[in-house]
Motif scaffolding. Structure first.
Motif, PDB file in Angstrom:
ATOM      1  N   LEU A 126      26.368  26.211  40.051  1.00  0.00           N
ATOM      2  CA  LEU A 126      27.801  26.475  40.044  1.00  0.00           C
ATOM      3  C   LEU A 126      28.275  26.631  41.486  1.00  0.00           C
ATOM      4  O   LEU A 126      27.487  27.009  42.367  1.00  0.00           O
ATOM      5  N   ALA A 127      29.550  26.367  41.714  1.00  0.00           N
ATOM      6  CA  ALA A 127      30.144  26.578  43.034  1.00  0.00           C
ATOM      7  C   ALA A 127      31.019  27.827  42.988  1.00  0.00           C
ATOM      8  O   ALA A 127      31.722  28.063  41.994  1.00  0.00           O
ATOM      9  N   PRO A 128      30.995  28.644  44.022  1.00  0.00           N
ATOM     10  CA  PRO A 128      31.841  29.849  44.038  1.00  0.00           C
ATOM     11  C   PRO A 128      33.322  29.499  44.016  1.00  0.00           C
ATOM     12  O   PRO A 128      33.729  28.466  44.550  1.00  0.00           O
ATOM     13  N   SER A 129      34.119  30.356  43.393  1.00  0.00           N
ATOM     14  CA  SER A 129      35.565  30.205  43.480  1.00  0.00           C
ATOM     15  C   SER A 129      36.062  30.709  44.831  1.00  0.00           C
ATOM     16  O   SER A 129      36.984  30.155  45.424  1.00  0.00           O
ATOM     17  N   LYS A 130      35.424  31.778  45.315  1.00  0.00           N
ATOM     18  CA  LYS A 130      35.719  32.338  46.633  1.00  0.00           C
ATOM     19  C   LYS A 130      34.430  32.933  47.199  1.00  0.00           C
ATOM     20  O   LYS A 130      33.473  33.178  46.476  1.00  0.00           O
ATOM     21  N   THR A 181      22.283  36.220  51.575  1.00  0.00           N
ATOM     22  CA  THR A 181      23.419  37.113  51.792  1.00  0.00           C
ATOM     23  C   THR A 181      24.644  36.593  51.035  1.00  0.00           C
ATOM     24  O   THR A 181      24.960  35.398  51.112  1.00  0.00           O
ATOM     25  N   LEU A 182      25.311  37.482  50.329  1.00  0.00           N
ATOM     26  CA  LEU A 182      26.551  37.160  49.606  1.00  0.00           C
ATOM     27  C   LEU A 182      27.698  37.897  50.277  1.00  0.00           C
ATOM     28  O   LEU A 182      27.588  39.086  50.589  1.00  0.00           O
ATOM     29  N   GLN A 183      28.810  37.192  50.490  1.00  0.00           N
ATOM     30  CA  GLN A 183      29.991  37.800  51.081  1.00  0.00           C
ATOM     31  C   GLN A 183      31.209  37.551  50.198  1.00  0.00           C
ATOM     32  O   GLN A 183      31.628  36.411  50.011  1.00  0.00           O
ATOM     33  N   ASN A 184      31.722  38.650  49.608  1.00  0.00           N
ATOM     34  CA  ASN A 184      32.949  38.586  48.787  1.00  0.00           C
ATOM     35  C   ASN A 184      32.899  37.460  47.761  1.00  0.00           C
ATOM     36  O   ASN A 184      33.863  36.707  47.584  1.00  0.00           O
ATOM     37  N   LEU A 185      31.778  37.348  47.070  1.00  0.00           N
ATOM     38  CA  LEU A 185      31.569  36.256  46.127  1.00  0.00           C
ATOM     39  C   LEU A 185      32.390  36.452  44.854  1.00  0.00           C
ATOM     40  O   LEU A 185      32.376  37.532  44.255  1.00  0.00           O
ATOM     41  N   GLU A 186      33.088  35.405  44.449  1.00  0.00           N
ATOM     42  CA  GLU A 186      33.865  35.432  43.212  1.00  0.00           C
ATOM     43  C   GLU A 186      33.639  34.144  42.435  1.00  0.00           C
ATOM     44  O   GLU A 186      33.419  33.079  43.020  1.00  0.00           O
ATOM     45  N   LYS A 187      33.710  34.275  41.103  1.00  0.00           N
ATOM     46  CA  LYS A 187      33.640  33.102  40.233  1.00  0.00           C
ATOM     47  C   LYS A 187      34.574  33.316  39.060  1.00  0.00           C
ATOM     48  O   LYS A 187      34.480  34.314  38.344  1.00  0.00           O
ATOM     49  N   ALA A 228      39.257  36.897  32.864  1.00  0.00           N
ATOM     50  CA  ALA A 228      38.893  37.810  33.938  1.00  0.00           C
ATOM     51  C   ALA A 228      37.809  37.150  34.790  1.00  0.00           C
ATOM     52  O   ALA A 228      37.108  36.242  34.343  1.00  0.00           O
ATOM     53  N   LEU A 229      37.694  37.593  36.026  1.00  0.00           N
ATOM     54  CA  LEU A 229      36.681  37.046  36.907  1.00  0.00           C
ATOM     55  C   LEU A 229      35.285  37.316  36.377  1.00  0.00           C
ATOM     56  O   LEU A 229      34.955  38.441  36.002  1.00  0.00           O
ATOM     57  N   ALA A 230      34.447  36.288  36.336  1.00  0.00           N
ATOM     58  CA  ALA A 230      33.055  36.469  35.924  1.00  0.00           C
ATOM     59  C   ALA A 230      32.292  37.247  36.983  1.00  0.00           C
ATOM     60  O   ALA A 230      31.375  38.019  36.679  1.00  0.00           O
ATOM     61  N   LEU A 231      32.658  37.034  38.243  1.00  0.00           N
ATOM     62  CA  LEU A 231      32.149  37.831  39.364  1.00  0.00           C
ATOM     63  C   LEU A 231      33.333  38.133  40.276  1.00  0.00           C
ATOM     64  O   LEU A 231      34.168  37.270  40.529  1.00  0.00           O
ATOM     65  N   SER A 232      33.377  39.357  40.791  1.00  0.00           N
ATOM     66  CA  SER A 232      34.530  39.763  41.578  1.00  0.00           C
ATOM     67  C   SER A 232      34.101  40.498  42.847  1.00  0.00           C
ATOM     68  O   SER A 232      33.566  41.609  42.780  1.00  0.00           O
ATOM     69  N   LEU A 281      24.933  30.514  40.322  1.00  0.00           N
ATOM     70  CA  LEU A 281      25.526  30.303  41.635  1.00  0.00           C
ATOM     71  C   LEU A 281      24.435  30.217  42.705  1.00  0.00           C
ATOM     72  O   LEU A 281      24.464  29.342  43.574  1.00  0.00           O
ATOM     73  N   LEU A 282      23.475  31.124  42.627  1.00  0.00           N
ATOM     74  CA  LEU A 282      22.406  31.155  43.630  1.00  0.00           C
ATOM     75  C   LEU A 282      21.510  29.923  43.532  1.00  0.00           C
ATOM     76  O   LEU A 282      20.942  29.480  44.537  1.00  0.00           O
TER      77      LEU A 282
END
Length: 250
Positions: free
Chosen positions: A60-64, A10-16, A23-27, A55-56
């Motif tokens: 990498l570690a999530p930014s948020k 499960t991903l919740q509001n994932l950002e990188k 720009a955000l690579a993931l938003s 990330l999965l």
């Protein structure tokens, strides 16, 4: 030792974000990946597919936001708990050009600490489903693109993963080898593996149990491929992306 049968994600509001000026690579990505399904991460270049896979895989570690793995219904408190259950196949796989198929399998069997009996059973089964058994002595550097990808998949599957992350495994592969690779993935569905496959080929979206469409780091749509096409009145995913692009311009 307990045998794990189900791993969900499960991903919740994932950002990188890799830089304050980029720009955000993931938003704001929120998704649930169910076990036993073939999930397609679909999108063009720079959609965020490889970033998501890394990330999965814990590279990498999530930014948020959060990434939560559940093992048999229980959320894992530490990533190290699930790391041994994950196999990651990057787009640019680094196999050893001078090593043969058999030498690769021998190497990874030792890396994963398989017993001789485990290795024998897995080797025979994987060589059978990939049809590489007749090429054991061929060096990886002399394999065709499709065979090279199959070898990379075998090396990942020797671990008996419960989560399989494949980053653009059919990129640059001829159409026949692409079809064979997908047939190979279908044969794995009965093993209750959570499979995530990223691709830029729009036609491959319809091969997935669930399609998750990305563009510029954002999740556009997610669902059963046939239902998405009906909902958005598109004949295929190329048309769906074109319609989406036109809406963004307007």
């Amino acid at each position: 030792m307990k045998t794990h049968t189900n791993v969900s994600l499960t991903l919740q509001n994932l950002e990188k974000n890799f830089s304050k000026v980029q720009a955000l690579a993931l938003s704001g990505v929120s998704l649930h990946f169910e076990v036993g399904m073939l999930h397609g991460i679909i999108g063009p270049e720079a959609a965020g597919k490889t970033t998501l896979m890394r990330l999965l895989a814990g590279l990498l570690a999530p930014s948020k936001g959060t990434i939560s793995y559940s093992i048999d219904g229980v959320v894992a408190s530490e990533f190290e708990t699930v790391r041994p259950l994950i196999a990651y196949m990057p787009e640019r796989q680094s196999l050893y050009a001078d090593l043969s198929i058999k030498e690769h399998l021998d190497f990874f069997s030792k890396l994963y600490e398989l017993t001789p009996s485990e290795y024998k059973e897995k080797q025979e089964r994987l060589l059978s489903i990939t049809r590489l058994g007749g090429f054991l002595e061929r060096p990886a550097g002399k394999l065709s693109g499709g065979m090279y990808k199959k070898l990379g998949l075998i090396c990942a599957l020797l671990r008996s993963p419960k989560v399989l992350l494949l980053d653009e495994p059919t990129n640059g592969v001829d159409p026949i080898s692409r079809r064979e690779f997908w047939e190979l993935l279908y044969s794995l569905r009965q093993e209750n593996i959570l499979m995530l496959v990223s691709t830029a080929y729009m036609d491959e979206a319809e091969r997935c149990s669930r399609a998750h469409l990305f563009q510029e780091g954002k999740l556009l749509f997610s669902g059963i491929p046939s239902e998405l096409l009906v909902k958005h009145r598109a004949k295929d995913f190329n048309e769906l992306f074109i319609k989406q692009a036109e809406q963004r311009v307007c």
